[in-house]
Design a protein around this motif. Sequence first.
Motif, PDB file in Angstrom:
ATOM      1  N   LEU A  60      49.112  39.089  39.768  1.00 34.92           N
ATOM      2  CA  LEU A  60      47.805  38.664  39.285  1.00 34.92           C
ATOM      3  C   LEU A  60      47.501  39.403  37.979  1.00 34.92           C
ATOM      4  O   LEU A  60      47.664  40.621  37.899  1.00 34.92           O
ATOM      5  CB  LEU A  60      46.713  38.979  40.307  1.00 34.92           C
ATOM      6  N   PRO A  61      47.062  38.675  36.949  1.00 38.77           N
ATOM      7  CA  PRO A  61      46.770  39.329  35.668  1.00 38.77           C
ATOM      8  C   PRO A  61      45.471  40.118  35.717  1.00 38.77           C
ATOM      9  O   PRO A  61      44.487  39.677  36.324  1.00 38.77           O
ATOM     10  CB  PRO A  61      46.665  38.147  34.695  1.00 38.77           C
ATOM     11  N   VAL A  62      45.476  41.280  35.068  1.00 39.35           N
ATOM     12  CA  VAL A  62      44.280  42.118  35.032  1.00 39.35           C
ATOM     13  C   VAL A  62      43.717  42.265  33.620  1.00 39.35           C
ATOM     14  O   VAL A  62      42.559  42.627  33.456  1.00 39.35           O
ATOM     15  CB  VAL A  62      44.552  43.507  35.667  1.00 39.35           C
ATOM     16  N   ALA A  94      41.094  40.438  40.850  1.00 44.46           N
ATOM     17  CA  ALA A  94      42.449  40.647  41.380  1.00 44.46           C
ATOM     18  C   ALA A  94      42.409  41.364  42.730  1.00 44.46           C
ATOM     19  O   ALA A  94      43.223  41.084  43.617  1.00 44.46           O
ATOM     20  CB  ALA A  94      43.281  41.446  40.384  1.00 44.46           C
ATOM     21  N   LEU A  95      41.472  42.272  42.895  1.00 44.77           N
ATOM     22  CA  LEU A  95      41.370  43.034  44.139  1.00 44.77           C
ATOM     23  C   LEU A  95      40.929  42.150  45.298  1.00 44.77           C
ATOM     24  O   LEU A  95      41.404  42.300  46.427  1.00 44.77           O
ATOM     25  CB  LEU A  95      40.377  44.183  43.941  1.00 44.77           C
ATOM     26  N   ASN A  96      40.046  41.209  45.040  1.00 46.32           N
ATOM     27  CA  ASN A  96      39.482  40.380  46.106  1.00 46.32           C
ATOM     28  C   ASN A  96      40.147  39.013  46.245  1.00 46.32           C
ATOM     29  O   ASN A  96      39.868  38.301  47.212  1.00 46.32           O
ATOM     30  CB  ASN A  96      37.982  40.177  45.860  1.00 46.32           C
ATOM     31  N   TRP A  97      40.972  38.628  45.287  1.00 42.97           N
ATOM     32  CA  TRP A  97      41.606  37.311  45.300  1.00 42.97           C
ATOM     33  C   TRP A  97      42.306  37.040  46.634  1.00 42.97           C
ATOM     34  O   TRP A  97      42.903  37.942  47.201  1.00 42.97           O
ATOM     35  CB  TRP A  97      42.641  37.261  44.154  1.00 42.97           C
ATOM     36  N   PRO A  98      42.192  35.829  47.166  1.00 43.74           N
ATOM     37  CA  PRO A  98      41.636  34.612  46.561  1.00 43.74           C
ATOM     38  C   PRO A  98      40.134  34.435  46.764  1.00 43.74           C
ATOM     39  O   PRO A  98      39.598  33.376  46.444  1.00 43.74           O
ATOM     40  CB  PRO A  98      42.404  33.511  47.289  1.00 43.74           C
ATOM     41  N   ASP A  99      39.451  35.438  47.294  1.00 40.32           N
ATOM     42  CA  ASP A  99      38.005  35.345  47.488  1.00 40.32           C
ATOM     43  C   ASP A  99      37.270  35.916  46.282  1.00 40.32           C
ATOM     44  O   ASP A  99      37.850  36.618  45.447  1.00 40.32           O
ATOM     45  CB  ASP A  99      37.585  36.120  48.739  1.00 40.32           C
ATOM     46  N   ARG A 100      36.002  35.647  46.211  1.00 37.45           N
ATOM     47  CA  ARG A 100      35.105  36.320  45.254  1.00 37.45           C
ATOM     48  C   ARG A 100      34.098  37.141  46.045  1.00 37.45           C
ATOM     49  O   ARG A 100      33.555  36.665  47.045  1.00 37.45           O
ATOM     50  CB  ARG A 100      34.360  35.297  44.383  1.00 37.45           C
ATOM     51  N   ARG A 101      33.893  38.368  45.597  1.00 42.70           N
ATOM     52  CA  ARG A 101      32.923  39.229  46.259  1.00 42.70           C
ATOM     53  C   ARG A 101      32.036  39.893  45.222  1.00 42.70           C
ATOM     54  O   ARG A 101      32.360  39.926  44.039  1.00 42.70           O
ATOM     55  CB  ARG A 101      33.649  40.288  47.113  1.00 42.70           C
ATOM     56  N   HIS A 102      30.924  40.432  45.691  1.00 43.52           N
ATOM     57  CA  HIS A 102      29.958  41.072  44.794  1.00 43.52           C
ATOM     58  C   HIS A 102      30.644  42.172  43.986  1.00 43.52           C
ATOM     59  O   HIS A 102      31.401  42.989  44.518  1.00 43.52           O
ATOM     60  CB  HIS A 102      28.802  41.667  45.597  1.00 43.52           C
ATOM     61  N   LEU A 103      30.353  42.217  42.679  1.00 37.26           N
ATOM     62  CA  LEU A 103      30.851  43.275  41.808  1.00 37.26           C
ATOM     63  C   LEU A 103      29.669  43.925  41.088  1.00 37.26           C
ATOM     64  O   LEU A 103      28.722  43.237  40.691  1.00 37.26           O
ATOM     65  CB  LEU A 103      31.834  42.719  40.774  1.00 37.26           C
ATOM     66  N   LEU A 145      50.893  42.436  43.051  1.00 40.20           N
ATOM     67  CA  LEU A 145      50.919  43.355  41.922  1.00 40.20           C
ATOM     68  C   LEU A 145      49.828  42.932  40.949  1.00 40.20           C
ATOM     69  O   LEU A 145      49.899  41.858  40.352  1.00 40.20           O
ATOM     70  CB  LEU A 145      52.288  43.324  41.232  1.00 40.20           C
ATOM     71  N   ALA A 146      48.795  43.756  40.822  1.00 39.42           N
ATOM     72  CA  ALA A 146      47.742  43.521  39.835  1.00 39.42           C
ATOM     73  C   ALA A 146      48.230  44.117  38.525  1.00 39.42           C
ATOM     74  O   ALA A 146      48.360  45.334  38.391  1.00 39.42           O
ATOM     75  CB  ALA A 146      46.437  44.182  40.287  1.00 39.42           C
ATOM     76  N   LEU A 147      48.541  43.264  37.567  1.00 42.70           N
ATOM     77  CA  LEU A 147      49.282  43.695  36.382  1.00 42.70           C
ATOM     78  C   LEU A 147      48.359  43.944  35.199  1.00 42.70           C
ATOM     79  O   LEU A 147      47.825  43.015  34.594  1.00 42.70           O
ATOM     80  CB  LEU A 147      50.326  42.635  36.024  1.00 42.70           C
TER      81      LEU A 147
END
Length: 390
Positions: free
Chosen positions: A144-146, A270-279, A117-119
């Motif tokens: 996950l906090p948003v 929050a969408l990619n967690w636990p990874d980091r991706r290009h934004l 849940l991305a909150l």
Amino acid sequence: MRSISIFGATGSIGQNTVDLIARAPDAYRVVALTGGANIAKLAQDAIRLKAEIAVTAHDEHLDDLRAALAGTGITATAGEAALIEAADRPVDWVMSAIVGAAGLAPGFRALRHGGTLALANKESLVTAGPLLLAEAQAHGATILPVDSEHSAVFQALVGEDIAAVERIIITASGGGLRDWPIAALASATVADAGAHPNWAMGQRITIDSASMFNKGMELIETREFFGVTPAQIETVIHPQSLIHALVGFNDGALMAHLGAPDMRHAIGYALNWPDRRHLPVARLDLAQIATLEFRAPDPLRYPALAIARAVMETRGRAGAVFNAAKEVALDGFIAGRIGFMDMAAVVDRTLDEITSQLCLSSSMSNLEDVLMTDHMSRQTAWAQITKMER
């Protein structure tokens, strides 16, 4: 392919989420999109993301939504029960971005499927933090906090021991009225308070930024989500909105999260967690920025902060009362029934009035208890506004 749903898709957080999803359409299967009265936008995004179901919170708009989605194969539904039914559809990831207490029930229901849940719904932690966290634990779900501030704290704590944290510093822009003379604040209009110098947000959250009620909510959220004491939580005015939060540790170190004022930072994390991706967000040029400013918030300018601190100390039902009264006070200001500085008085008096009827520090056992307290507080807050008008 990950399955996702977006609750509150037509708001500012929802639209930023839609933007990120639309950039990688092959990576996601969109199950549900929900929105309010902006039917054209809801239908457009449902078609764009190939959602399975689109839900408007307003029954009276169902025919319009059905017409807009005719021939697409997307199911159109409406109303509170439809929102719950959409939350009952299991997915891997849910964005909870419905503004206000209306976002509570769908968020709770979504946790039952054990996903993420991305909150972004502040009210969930403020009014029912212990219940929400217990629900997530019971079902093996992840929250996950948003909010940009809480996402920043969360990221600064990766790999760290919360026991080593001395302080958490939540930054605030100060809102559109931060440089007004205090004596002039009482005459501020809805248009004045609704203009933000840094962020592009909806009217309600922008006014909450000017009054710092949004920051009061974030202080309460910080206590509930991270389990720290009120004494460990600080607020500082940071006009540039480039540092979103700082975490101070017992060795004197401060970890700061910096980024351009763009909600896609926190949403994307929050969408990619636990990874980091290009934004697709701006990169900071520190030499060009040159200076970062900080100042302590003036308690006379921002009485909401002191009220929020009292709520943090009380806990129990106090958060539900605070949130409900804040929402009603904002309605009263937007409707022209009270002035800008009267909003804090409405919340303060509502807390006092409810204290005479309930033990605010007593814990709540279920969501129905939260909603009962919310309803009682709204009635009391409207009564306070009526008294002010006389």
